[in-house]
Design a protein around this motif. Structure first.
Motif, PDB file in Angstrom:
ATOM      1  N   GLN A 108       0.970  -1.111   0.143  1.00  0.00           N
ATOM      2  CA  GLN A 108      -0.057  -0.074   0.262  1.00  0.00           C
ATOM      3  C   GLN A 108       1.001   1.266  -0.053  1.00  0.00           C
ATOM      4  O   GLN A 108       0.240   2.389  -0.348  1.00  0.00           O
ATOM      5  N   LEU A 109       1.989   1.169   0.132  1.00  0.00           N
ATOM      6  CA  LEU A 109       3.111   2.310  -0.057  1.00  0.00           C
ATOM      7  C   LEU A 109       3.128   2.897  -1.571  1.00  0.00           C
ATOM      8  O   LEU A 109       3.214   4.011  -1.578  1.00  0.00           O
ATOM      9  N   MET A 110       2.528   2.010  -2.249  1.00  0.00           N
ATOM     10  CA  MET A 110       2.275   2.632  -3.728  1.00  0.00           C
ATOM     11  C   MET A 110       1.197   3.458  -3.830  1.00  0.00           C
ATOM     12  O   MET A 110       1.203   4.462  -4.580  1.00  0.00           O
ATOM     13  N   HIS A 111       0.073   3.501  -3.045  1.00  0.00           N
ATOM     14  CA  HIS A 111      -1.191   4.163  -2.786  1.00  0.00           C
ATOM     15  C   HIS A 111      -0.470   5.377  -2.356  1.00  0.00           C
ATOM     16  O   HIS A 111      -1.129   6.513  -2.486  1.00  0.00           O
ATOM     17  N   GLN A 116      -2.936   8.520  -2.618  1.00  0.00           N
ATOM     18  CA  GLN A 116      -4.388   7.990  -2.438  1.00  0.00           C
ATOM     19  C   GLN A 116      -4.672   7.589  -1.149  1.00  0.00           C
ATOM     20  O   GLN A 116      -5.738   7.507  -0.433  1.00  0.00           O
ATOM     21  N   MET A 117      -3.504   7.350  -0.078  1.00  0.00           N
ATOM     22  CA  MET A 117      -3.570   7.045   1.246  1.00  0.00           C
ATOM     23  C   MET A 117      -2.291   7.726   1.891  1.00  0.00           C
ATOM     24  O   MET A 117      -1.539   8.477   1.167  1.00  0.00           O
ATOM     25  N   SER A 118      -2.316   7.681   3.120  1.00  0.00           N
ATOM     26  CA  SER A 118      -1.306   8.227   3.957  1.00  0.00           C
ATOM     27  C   SER A 118      -0.435   7.046   4.627  1.00  0.00           C
ATOM     28  O   SER A 118      -0.948   6.044   4.803  1.00  0.00           O
ATOM     29  N   SER A 148      -7.121   7.260   4.724  1.00  0.00           N
ATOM     30  CA  SER A 148      -6.715   6.100   5.463  1.00  0.00           C
ATOM     31  C   SER A 148      -5.173   5.892   5.246  1.00  0.00           C
ATOM     32  O   SER A 148      -4.605   6.604   4.511  1.00  0.00           O
ATOM     33  N   GLY A 149      -4.646   5.031   6.441  1.00  0.00           N
ATOM     34  CA  GLY A 149      -3.124   4.955   6.318  1.00  0.00           C
ATOM     35  C   GLY A 149      -2.681   3.554   6.302  1.00  0.00           C
ATOM     36  O   GLY A 149      -3.476   2.704   6.704  1.00  0.00           O
ATOM     37  N   LEU A 150      -1.495   3.115   6.506  1.00  0.00           N
ATOM     38  CA  LEU A 150      -1.037   1.985   6.847  1.00  0.00           C
ATOM     39  C   LEU A 150      -1.226   1.473   8.189  1.00  0.00           C
ATOM     40  O   LEU A 150      -1.285   0.392   8.602  1.00  0.00           O
ATOM     41  N   THR A 151      -0.938   2.303   9.097  1.00  0.00           N
ATOM     42  CA  THR A 151      -1.021   2.236  10.467  1.00  0.00           C
ATOM     43  C   THR A 151      -1.616   3.515  11.119  1.00  0.00           C
ATOM     44  O   THR A 151      -1.564   4.725  10.560  1.00  0.00           O
ATOM     45  N   GLY A 152      -2.226   3.468  12.247  1.00  0.00           N
ATOM     46  CA  GLY A 152      -2.788   4.303  13.044  1.00  0.00           C
ATOM     47  C   GLY A 152      -3.201   4.191  14.330  1.00  0.00           C
ATOM     48  O   GLY A 152      -2.628   3.620  14.959  1.00  0.00           O
ATOM     49  N   PRO A 153      -3.829   4.990  15.098  1.00  0.00           N
ATOM     50  CA  PRO A 153      -3.990   5.035  16.681  1.00  0.00           C
ATOM     51  C   PRO A 153      -4.477   3.758  17.126  1.00  0.00           C
ATOM     52  O   PRO A 153      -4.166   3.197  18.299  1.00  0.00           O
ATOM     53  N   ALA A 154      -5.415   3.053  16.444  1.00  0.00           N
ATOM     54  CA  ALA A 154      -6.006   1.825  16.770  1.00  0.00           C
ATOM     55  C   ALA A 154      -5.067   0.757  16.717  1.00  0.00           C
ATOM     56  O   ALA A 154      -5.064  -0.245  17.611  1.00  0.00           O
TER      57      ALA A 154
END
Length: 241
Positions: A108-111, A116-118, A148-154
């Motif tokens: 998803q780093l390509m996104h 398209q993502m963070s 949306s991202g690869l990792t987040g607070p949750a």
């Protein structure tokens, strides 16, 4: 949000020497041990106005999506997020390893590079999960105020350790903090904590610990990187008492 986008590009570019070889090796491992397809593609909501076909490594058996999804699995214990247990037989052996090492979403780093993502943000969700959350929680869309991202607070707590309301509270708090007063140090803190937890140098945060981090980073003006690491250590020490 220009600063957030710049951070995504800089980190993704500087880390290319690490993530590109990892991407190739992990992809080869999936191909050799489980065959094609190497990547799993699915439509996911990444923001309030965009649904995207995202990719990640295929970590489960080939018909997993038909067996386990928000339509086939009834909502139990008021949990609308679809969290599949790490010991589920749906995972392949190499897939379970990728999950344990936190490498599933590397493609998803390509996104991220496409904008398209963070790197840091709430995880993208299937539309049927979004619909289930909206039906119960009027503020569910707050989690999509930023991309949306690869990792987040949750992910700092662990999805299975949070109730739906707790997870939405963390995700909404993060997005509102970014919109109202974006702090580069908040994203760096979440990213650093994610890496440290994955490699086993730190234990997972508590729900309250992540809320405190979001509050602290948005109130703080110009903390140094040393201070970011020190405060993360203090928070983990407090949680351990």
């Amino acid at each position: 949000m220009n600063t957030k986008r710049a951070l995504d590009v800089v980190i993704t570019g500087l880390a290319a020497l690490i993530w590109v070889p990892v991407l190739l090796v992990a992809g080869l491992a999936v191909l050799v041990f489980t065959g094609r397809p190497v990547l799993y593609r699915s439509m996911r909501r990444v923001s309030n106005d965009e649904v995207l076909r995202i990719v990640k490594f295929r970590t489960m058996v080939k018909n997993a999506e038909a067996l386990v999804n928000r339509t086939t699995v009834p909502i139990e214990n008021e949990v609308r997020f679809l969290n599949i247990s790490p010991d589920s037989p749906l995972y392949t052996r190499v897939g379970r390893l990728l999950e344990r090492c936190g490498l599933t979403e590397i493609p998803q780093l390509m996104h991220v590079l496409r904008g398209q993502m963070s790197i840091v943000g709430n995880r993208p969700l299937p539309e049927n999960v979004v619909a289930a959350l909206r039906a119960e929680y009027p503020t569910a869309d707050d989690r999509f105020l930023t991309k949306s991202g690869l990792t987040g607070p949750a992910q700092l707590v662990g999805r299975a350790e949070l109730t739906d309301l707790e997870r939405l509270t963390l995700e909404g708090a993060y997005c509102r903090a970014c919109v109202q007063r974006y702090s580069i140090w908040l994203d760096l803190s979440i990213l650093l904590a994610t890496v440290m937890i994955v490699i086993g140098f730190k234990r997972a945060y508590t729900y309250q610990g992540v809320l405190d981090m979001i509050d602290r980073r948005t109130r703080s003006r110009r903390p140094t990187l040393v201070r970011v690491i020190a405060e993360a250590d203090d928070a983990m020490a407090t949680e351990a008492i």
